[in-house]
Design a protein around this motif. Structure first.
Motif, PDB file in Angstrom:
ATOM      1  N   HIS A  53       0.664  -1.310   0.051  1.00 59.36           N
ATOM      2  CA  HIS A  53      -0.048  -0.011  -0.034  1.00 59.36           C
ATOM      3  C   HIS A  53       0.768   1.251   0.118  1.00 59.36           C
ATOM      4  O   HIS A  53       0.607   1.985   0.710  1.00 59.36           O
ATOM      5  CB  HIS A  53      -1.032   0.027   1.095  1.00 59.36           C
ATOM      6  N   LEU A  97      -0.663   5.014  -0.073  1.00 58.48           N
ATOM      7  CA  LEU A  97      -1.003   5.658   1.062  1.00 58.48           C
ATOM      8  C   LEU A  97      -0.034   6.728   1.560  1.00 58.48           C
ATOM      9  O   LEU A  97      -0.412   7.594   2.280  1.00 58.48           O
ATOM     10  CB  LEU A  97      -1.404   4.775   2.204  1.00 58.48           C
ATOM     11  N   GLY A 112      -0.010   1.506   5.500  1.00 61.45           N
ATOM     12  CA  GLY A 112       0.465   0.810   4.857  1.00 61.45           C
ATOM     13  C   GLY A 112       1.501  -0.181   5.641  1.00 61.45           C
ATOM     14  O   GLY A 112       1.545  -0.205   6.883  1.00 61.45           O
TER      15      GLY A 112
END
Length: 258
Positions: free
Chosen positions: A153, A156, A241
């Motif tokens: 992620h 993010l 993340g």
């Protein structure tokens, strides 16, 4: 100051005083540049604090090795920490570095551990690696790493942090196979026993342990962690993340100085 005489490449900040020095360890395939945002925040809230960000063996400017098994890497780290004159530091590690920080504190003098988003029980991750092992050992190995990164992620993170994740990294097949060798060839139950033993050693020596994560810990894992370390501190830095230290460098700096 950049230092290359300790056996590992490192950036050395601050000066020795009565504050515990900080040792900063990055994650797999990355390098010491990942600590730059945190170091900038530390310079503001705890000026002059001695902090050394190392490149792990085989990463960045540090020499490669024939083996990257965790016990050997921890001893290389200890030699570098000793050469740098860092007496019982607080060991801070992200991802792979968090696992190495834990093993280091179980075996060598330390005044604290800060583990940034590294679960110590890796049964599910080990299963993924075992399924991917044929690809990992062949020419398609980059696909395995790319699939791992896709689950971290990175989207993010703020733009500058995303760029750091993209550029301060050198994925190589020998690093992935070398650092993951123990996960591939050690049964999950044995790995669990080893990590439980490490935490028991940390608890017996009264070393504070702080687990920083981007998401709440799964209940079963948190129960195991707290049973092994009843005084463990757990902090969730949300919307980050796999990179809480890059999404929230000021918050992590405060944890390191607390």
């Amino acid at each position: 100051m950049t230092e290359h005489s300790w056996g590992l490449a490192a950036d050395d900040h601050g000066t020795a005083d009565d504050r515990p020095p900080l040792v900063l360890l990055h994650g797999l395939t990355y390098d010491r540049r990942h600590w730059e945002p945190v170091l900038r925040e530390l310079a503001v809230i705890d000026p002059g604090r001695r902090a050394v960000a190392f490149d792990l063996p085989g990463h960045g400017g540090s020499p490669r090795r024939a083996s990257y098994r965790s016990g050997e890497v921890v001893e290389v780290l200890h030699q570098a920490v000793t050469a740098a004159g860092l007496d019982a530091p607080i060991i801070v590690g992200h991802s792979l570095g968090g696992a190495l920080a834990t093993l280091y504190a179980a075996a060598h003098p330390a005044r604290g551990v800060v583990n940034v988003d590294q679960p110590l029980l890796v049964g599910g991750f080990r299963d993924v690696l075992l399924q991917a092992e044929p690809t990992l050992r062949g020419p398609g190995w980059p696909q395995v790493w790319e699939s791992m990164v896709a689950g971290m992620h990175v989207e993010l993170l703020p733009p500058a942090a995303r760029e750091l994740v993209r550029t301060a990294t050198t994925p190589r097949q020998d690093l992935l196979l070398g650092y993951w060798a123990e996960l591939l060839d050690t049964p999950a139950d044995e790995l669990r026993k080893l990590r439980t033993h490490d935490l028991a050693a940390i608890r017996a020596r009264g070393i504070p342990y702080h687990h920083v994560t981007g998401n709440p810990l799964p209940p079963a894992y948190r129960s195991w962690l707290e049973s092994a370390l009843p005084d463990v501190a757990v902090t969730v830095l949300p919307d980050s993340g796999h990179f809480p230290h890059l999404a929230h460098p000021a918050e992590l700096a405060k944890i390191l100085t607390g």
